[in-house]
Design a protein around this motif. Structure first.
Motif, PDB file in Angstrom:
ATOM      1  N   MET A  48      21.655  -3.669  42.700  1.00 24.53           N
ATOM      2  CA  MET A  48      20.349  -3.200  42.259  1.00 24.53           C
ATOM      3  C   MET A  48      20.035  -1.859  42.906  1.00 24.53           C
ATOM      4  O   MET A  48      20.282  -1.645  44.095  1.00 24.53           O
ATOM      5  CB  MET A  48      19.273  -4.212  42.625  1.00 24.53           C
ATOM      6  CG  MET A  48      19.532  -5.613  42.095  1.00 24.53           C
ATOM      7  SD  MET A  48      19.656  -5.657  40.292  1.00 24.53           S
ATOM      8  CE  MET A  48      17.951  -5.349  39.856  1.00 24.53           C
ATOM      9  N   GLU A  49      19.447  -0.936  42.146  1.00 28.37           N
ATOM     10  CA  GLU A  49      19.176   0.396  42.656  1.00 28.37           C
ATOM     11  C   GLU A  49      18.300   0.379  43.901  1.00 28.37           C
ATOM     12  O   GLU A  49      18.535   1.151  44.841  1.00 28.37           O
ATOM     13  CB  GLU A  49      18.496   1.240  41.573  1.00 28.37           C
ATOM     14  CG  GLU A  49      19.414   1.658  40.441  1.00 28.37           C
ATOM     15  CD  GLU A  49      18.762   2.662  39.510  1.00 28.37           C
ATOM     16  OE1 GLU A  49      18.797   2.444  38.289  1.00 28.37           O
ATOM     17  OE2 GLU A  49      18.219   3.665  40.011  1.00 28.37           O
ATOM     18  N   TYR A  50      17.312  -0.519  43.937  1.00 26.76           N
ATOM     19  CA  TYR A  50      16.380  -0.533  45.064  1.00 26.76           C
ATOM     20  C   TYR A  50      17.058  -0.964  46.367  1.00 26.76           C
ATOM     21  O   TYR A  50      16.516  -0.773  47.457  1.00 26.76           O
ATOM     22  CB  TYR A  50      15.182  -1.446  44.766  1.00 26.76           C
ATOM     23  CG  TYR A  50      15.479  -2.925  44.890  1.00 26.76           C
ATOM     24  CD1 TYR A  50      15.873  -3.678  43.789  1.00 26.76           C
ATOM     25  CD2 TYR A  50      15.350  -3.580  46.115  1.00 26.76           C
ATOM     26  CE1 TYR A  50      16.146  -5.032  43.897  1.00 26.76           C
ATOM     27  CE2 TYR A  50      15.615  -4.939  46.236  1.00 26.76           C
ATOM     28  CZ  TYR A  50      16.012  -5.653  45.119  1.00 26.76           C
ATOM     29  OH  TYR A  50      16.281  -6.991  45.226  1.00 26.76           O
ATOM     30  N   GLN A  51      18.261  -1.525  46.253  1.00 26.05           N
ATOM     31  CA  GLN A  51      18.981  -1.970  47.438  1.00 26.05           C
ATOM     32  C   GLN A  51      19.732  -0.826  48.121  1.00 26.05           C
ATOM     33  O   GLN A  51      20.304  -1.016  49.183  1.00 26.05           O
ATOM     34  CB  GLN A  51      19.947  -3.095  47.059  1.00 26.05           C
ATOM     35  CG  GLN A  51      19.225  -4.356  46.603  1.00 26.05           C
ATOM     36  CD  GLN A  51      20.151  -5.412  46.028  1.00 26.05           C
ATOM     37  OE1 GLN A  51      20.955  -5.127  45.130  1.00 26.05           O
ATOM     38  NE2 GLN A  51      20.056  -6.634  46.521  1.00 26.05           N
ATOM     39  N   TYR A  52      19.707   0.342  47.506  1.00 26.56           N
ATOM     40  CA  TYR A  52      20.386   1.505  48.059  1.00 26.56           C
ATOM     41  C   TYR A  52      19.379   2.543  48.524  1.00 26.56           C
ATOM     42  O   TYR A  52      18.366   2.757  47.868  1.00 26.56           O
ATOM     43  CB  TYR A  52      21.337   2.107  47.020  1.00 26.56           C
ATOM     44  CG  TYR A  52      22.501   1.194  46.741  1.00 26.56           C
ATOM     45  CD1 TYR A  52      22.439   0.224  45.751  1.00 26.56           C
ATOM     46  CD2 TYR A  52      23.660   1.284  47.501  1.00 26.56           C
ATOM     47  CE1 TYR A  52      23.508  -0.632  45.519  1.00 26.56           C
ATOM     48  CE2 TYR A  52      24.739   0.438  47.264  1.00 26.56           C
ATOM     49  CZ  TYR A  52      24.649  -0.524  46.285  1.00 26.56           C
ATOM     50  OH  TYR A  52      25.705  -1.370  46.068  1.00 26.56           O
ATOM     51  N   ASP A  53      19.652   3.191  49.656  1.00 27.43           N
ATOM     52  CA  ASP A  53      18.693   4.126  50.217  1.00 27.43           C
ATOM     53  C   ASP A  53      19.176   5.566  50.294  1.00 27.43           C
ATOM     54  O   ASP A  53      18.408   6.442  50.679  1.00 27.43           O
ATOM     55  CB  ASP A  53      18.226   3.653  51.614  1.00 27.43           C
ATOM     56  CG  ASP A  53      19.363   3.076  52.428  1.00 27.43           C
ATOM     57  OD1 ASP A  53      20.399   3.735  52.519  1.00 27.43           O
ATOM     58  OD2 ASP A  53      19.197   1.968  52.977  1.00 27.43           O
ATOM     59  N   ALA A  86      26.122   5.636  45.874  1.00 31.55           N
ATOM     60  CA  ALA A  86      24.939   5.264  46.635  1.00 31.55           C
ATOM     61  C   ALA A  86      25.354   4.473  47.865  1.00 31.55           C
ATOM     62  O   ALA A  86      26.373   3.778  47.843  1.00 31.55           O
ATOM     63  CB  ALA A  86      23.993   4.431  45.762  1.00 31.55           C
ATOM     64  N   ALA A  87      24.550   4.572  48.920  1.00 34.41           N
ATOM     65  CA  ALA A  87      24.843   3.889  50.174  1.00 34.41           C
ATOM     66  C   ALA A  87      23.681   2.995  50.571  1.00 34.41           C
ATOM     67  O   ALA A  87      22.514   3.354  50.376  1.00 34.41           O
ATOM     68  CB  ALA A  87      25.114   4.909  51.283  1.00 34.41           C
ATOM     69  N   SER A  88      24.024   1.858  51.120  1.00 33.99           N
ATOM     70  CA  SER A  88      23.008   0.914  51.574  1.00 33.99           C
ATOM     71  C   SER A  88      23.264   0.542  53.028  1.00 33.99           C
ATOM     72  O   SER A  88      24.343   0.060  53.372  1.00 33.99           O
ATOM     73  CB  SER A  88      23.032  -0.354  50.714  1.00 33.99           C
ATOM     74  OG  SER A  88      22.149  -1.324  51.227  1.00 33.99           O
ATOM     75  N   LYS A  89      22.243   0.758  53.862  1.00 31.73           N
ATOM     76  CA  LYS A  89      22.316   0.323  55.253  1.00 31.73           C
ATOM     77  C   LYS A  89      21.617  -1.026  55.434  1.00 31.73           C
ATOM     78  O   LYS A  89      21.657  -1.612  56.511  1.00 31.73           O
ATOM     79  CB  LYS A  89      21.665   1.363  56.154  1.00 31.73           C
ATOM     80  CG  LYS A  89      22.350   2.723  56.133  1.00 31.73           C
ATOM     81  CD  LYS A  89      23.751   2.654  56.736  1.00 31.73           C
ATOM     82  CE  LYS A  89      23.702   2.459  58.223  1.00 31.73           C
ATOM     83  NZ  LYS A  89      25.053   2.442  58.811  1.00 31.73           N
ATOM     84  N   GLN A  90      20.954  -1.487  54.363  1.00 32.38           N
ATOM     85  CA  GLN A  90      20.143  -2.698  54.465  1.00 32.38           C
ATOM     86  C   GLN A  90      20.938  -3.956  54.167  1.00 32.38           C
ATOM     87  O   GLN A  90      20.610  -5.041  54.681  1.00 32.38           O
ATOM     88  CB  GLN A  90      18.991  -2.619  53.466  1.00 32.38           C
ATOM     89  CG  GLN A  90      18.113  -1.376  53.550  1.00 32.38           C
ATOM     90  CD  GLN A  90      17.130  -1.345  52.397  1.00 32.38           C
ATOM     91  OE1 GLN A  90      16.250  -2.178  52.305  1.00 32.38           O
ATOM     92  NE2 GLN A  90      17.294  -0.395  51.486  1.00 32.38           N
ATOM     93  N   PHE A  91      21.941  -3.828  53.296  1.00 31.01           N
ATOM     94  CA  PHE A  91      22.658  -4.988  52.807  1.00 31.01           C
ATOM     95  C   PHE A  91      24.142  -4.878  53.136  1.00 31.01           C
ATOM     96  O   PHE A  91      24.708  -3.798  53.111  1.00 31.01           O
ATOM     97  CB  PHE A  91      22.475  -5.128  51.292  1.00 31.01           C
ATOM     98  CG  PHE A  91      21.047  -5.338  50.879  1.00 31.01           C
ATOM     99  CD1 PHE A  91      20.228  -4.261  50.590  1.00 31.01           C
ATOM    100  CD2 PHE A  91      20.514  -6.617  50.797  1.00 31.01           C
ATOM    101  CE1 PHE A  91      18.905  -4.443  50.223  1.00 31.01           C
ATOM    102  CE2 PHE A  91      19.204  -6.817  50.431  1.00 31.01           C
ATOM    103  CZ  PHE A  91      18.386  -5.729  50.149  1.00 31.01           C
ATOM    104  N   GLU A  92      24.755  -5.995  53.405  1.00 29.55           N
ATOM    105  CA  GLU A  92      26.179  -6.015  53.733  1.00 29.55           C
ATOM    106  C   GLU A  92      27.053  -6.287  52.513  1.00 29.55           C
ATOM    107  O   GLU A  92      28.212  -5.875  52.471  1.00 29.55           O
ATOM    108  CB  GLU A  92      26.464  -7.083  54.795  1.00 29.55           C
ATOM    109  CG  GLU A  92      25.876  -6.780  56.156  1.00 29.55           C
ATOM    110  CD  GLU A  92      26.403  -7.735  57.210  1.00 29.55           C
ATOM    111  OE1 GLU A  92      26.056  -7.557  58.386  1.00 29.55           O
ATOM    112  OE2 GLU A  92      27.168  -8.653  56.853  1.00 29.55           O
ATOM    113  N   GLY A  93      26.520  -6.982  51.542  1.00 27.62           N
ATOM    114  CA  GLY A  93      27.321  -7.359  50.392  1.00 27.62           C
ATOM    115  C   GLY A  93      27.415  -6.265  49.353  1.00 27.62           C
ATOM    116  O   GLY A  93      26.813  -5.200  49.473  1.00 27.62           O
TER     117      GLY A  93
END
Length: 130
Positions: free
Chosen positions: A113-118, A102-109
């Protein structure tokens, strides 16, 4: 949106190793280093659970692991190749699951949590026999 493809799954015996790869494509140009990545897994009849994560380059490549994989799994990233890896050693039958990147553009760390990935990949099956 980032398109993710996992590879490297397979059937192994307990105690053996596997390395999963997650290749990113799509809207990653110039931004792969600023994307955080996570690995999750889902066993048969179970919910999806966090396995490991690695933060962006700006976070210094911060990592985070679920307790049940600490000391056995290692997450890493190659920003030049735009690939994220999950090295899995000393595999156990209870590690059998479909593994998702999964990849997250919202968070740097190295968030867990699943909702932290887009963006999510389709998953790769890992089966560990006893």
């Amino acid at each position: 949106q980032v398109h993710l493809v996992e590879s490297g799954g397979g059937l192994v015996q307990a105690g053996e190793s596997l390395t999963l790869s997650c290749t990113a494509s799509g809207r990653t140009f110039g931004s792969f280093g600023s994307t955080a990545f996570g690995w999750f897994r889902q066993g048969s009849g179970k919910g999806r659970e966090f396995v490991a994560a690695i933060g962006t380059s700006w976070s210094g490549g911060q990592t985070n692991y679920a307790d049940f994989v600490k000391g056995r799994f290692t997450v890493s990233r190659d920003n030049a190749k735009e690939i994220v890896y999950l090295q899995m050693n000393n595999l156990k039958p209870e590690d059998t699951a479909v593994y998702y990147c999964a990849a997250s553009k919202q968070f740097e760390g190295a968030v867990k949590m699943e909702y932290q990935y887009d963006s999510w990949g389709q998953g790769t099956q890992v089966t560990v026999s006893s």
